[in-house]
Design a protein around this motif. Structure first.
Motif, PDB file in Angstrom:
ATOM      1  N   ALA A  68     -34.678 -19.365  85.718  1.00  0.00           N
ATOM      2  CA  ALA A  68     -35.682 -18.614  84.973  1.00  0.00           C
ATOM      3  C   ALA A  68     -35.707 -17.151  85.393  1.00  0.00           C
ATOM      4  O   ALA A  68     -35.801 -16.251  84.546  1.00  0.00           O
ATOM      5  N   ASP A  72     -34.902 -14.242  82.787  1.00  0.00           N
ATOM      6  CA  ASP A  72     -35.981 -13.275  82.568  1.00  0.00           C
ATOM      7  C   ASP A  72     -35.553 -11.874  82.986  1.00  0.00           C
ATOM      8  O   ASP A  72     -35.916 -10.873  82.339  1.00  0.00           O
ATOM      9  N   ILE A  75     -33.409 -10.284  80.247  1.00  0.00           N
ATOM     10  CA  ILE A  75     -34.228  -9.837  79.118  1.00  0.00           C
ATOM     11  C   ILE A  75     -35.015  -8.584  79.484  1.00  0.00           C
ATOM     12  O   ILE A  75     -35.125  -7.637  78.693  1.00  0.00           O
ATOM     13  N   ALA A  76     -35.548  -8.549  80.699  1.00  0.00           N
ATOM     14  CA  ALA A  76     -36.310  -7.374  81.132  1.00  0.00           C
ATOM     15  C   ALA A  76     -35.438  -6.128  81.162  1.00  0.00           C
ATOM     16  O   ALA A  76     -35.886  -5.029  80.791  1.00  0.00           O
ATOM     17  N   ALA A 121     -33.266 -22.472  79.262  1.00  0.00           N
ATOM     18  CA  ALA A 121     -33.904 -21.183  79.522  1.00  0.00           C
ATOM     19  C   ALA A 121     -33.398 -20.100  78.573  1.00  0.00           C
ATOM     20  O   ALA A 121     -34.154 -19.200  78.172  1.00  0.00           O
ATOM     21  N   HIS A 125     -33.794 -16.988  73.484  1.00  0.00           N
ATOM     22  CA  HIS A 125     -33.193 -15.666  73.339  1.00  0.00           C
ATOM     23  C   HIS A 125     -31.921 -15.739  72.484  1.00  0.00           C
ATOM     24  O   HIS A 125     -31.629 -14.822  71.716  1.00  0.00           O
TER      25      HIS A 125
END
Length: 280
Positions: A68, A72, A75-76, A121, A125
């Motif tokens: 995760a 994440d 994406i950030a 996960a 996206h």
């Protein structure tokens, strides 16, 4: 950023390392992940020699929090994730009487549940990007091989899961493919930590069969193995081609080998072949 972003697992060596470099050469922003970033030396060296930049990050496929955090973080930092290549895996040698159920669970944890952890996960996206989910399996995900029961079971499970998922994923714009290598000259076999003489000595009634299998397998890896770059090329094909196939073999040998199973309605062709591997 306009460049498409791919996350690849298991990039410390072998197919994963070669695929990360090749994806970057093909213009992808490549997030190359591995369980222990302290082992990234060969990866960084290969990228430097190829003149490409990789974003090297930690990801342990068996740890949901690690997965995760990695997804994440992508994406950030990039705002998108267009593709995932599930490459991380672990080899294993053993047979039913001579290994524990816990040993088999460990193999499944890395080779099957690890793929699911990353894929789950990433999927929201990938949906947003109408992206691609690519998993490196094995010819051992099509044909069961002696003394590889647990490993092949995990790869069979991955193939079955992805084959079942493919039409569902396609309904939301995500393309699913599996890439099936045969023998590849990588650190994968070495990473099993195999001591041939000790394994044979501990095999009990299976000693002769194991010796025959290991003699055959070592010869195959020494004389017929693909290079990691050769095996990684179809991974990049799955990333870049319009409408890639679901099932992609990495060589003519792999196509012929898996074809034996796909045409073998009663199992006699496969068992006729693999019986010979253990001296029968």
């Amino acid at each position: 950023m306009s460049s498409k972003v791919v996350l690849i697992t298991g990039t410390s060596s072998g197919i994963g390392l070669a695929a990360a470099v090749a994806a970057a050469q093909a213009g992808w922003r490549t997030v190359a992940t591995l369980r222990d970033t302290g082992r990234a030396g060969a990866l960084r060296k290969a990228a430097a020699e190829a003149g490409v930049e990789l974003d090297v990050r930690q990801l342990d496929v068996t740890d949901e929090s690690s997965v995760a955090a990695a997804v994440d973080g992508v994406i950030a930092d990039y705002g998108r994730l267009d593709a995932v290549v599930n490459n991380a895996g672990a080899g294993h040698l053993g047979t039913l009487e001579n290994e524990s159920v816990a040993d088999v669970r460990d193999v499944m944890e890395v080779n099957f549940f690890g793929v699911l952890n990353v894929s789950k996960a990433a999927m929201p996206h990938l949906r947003s990007a109408e992206g691609r989910l690519i998993t490196v399996t094995s010819v051992g995900g099509v044909i069961g091989q002696p003394f590889n029961e647990a490993y092949c079971a995990a790869k069979f499970a991955v193939e079955g899961y992805m084959e079942s998922l493919a039409p569902v994923a396609a309904s939301v714009g995500v393309t699913v493919s599996v890439v099936e290598p045969g023998a590849v000259a990588t650190e994968f076999v070495n990473n099993i930590g195999l001591d041939v003489e000790s394994e044979v000595a501990a095999a009990g009634p299976y000693a002769d069969a194991l010796r025959a299998y290991l003699d055959r397998t070592v010869s195959q890896f020494l004389n017929g193995a693909q290079t990691p770059a050769e095996a990684a090329a179809p991974v990049v094909t799955a990333l870049t081609d319009d409408g890639p196939a679901f099932r992609i073999q990495t060589s003519e040998w792999a196509r012929g080998f898996t074809g034996t199973k796909l045409l073998d309605l009663d199992g006699s062709a496969v068992l006729g072949m693999t019986n010979g591997w253990v001296g029968r």
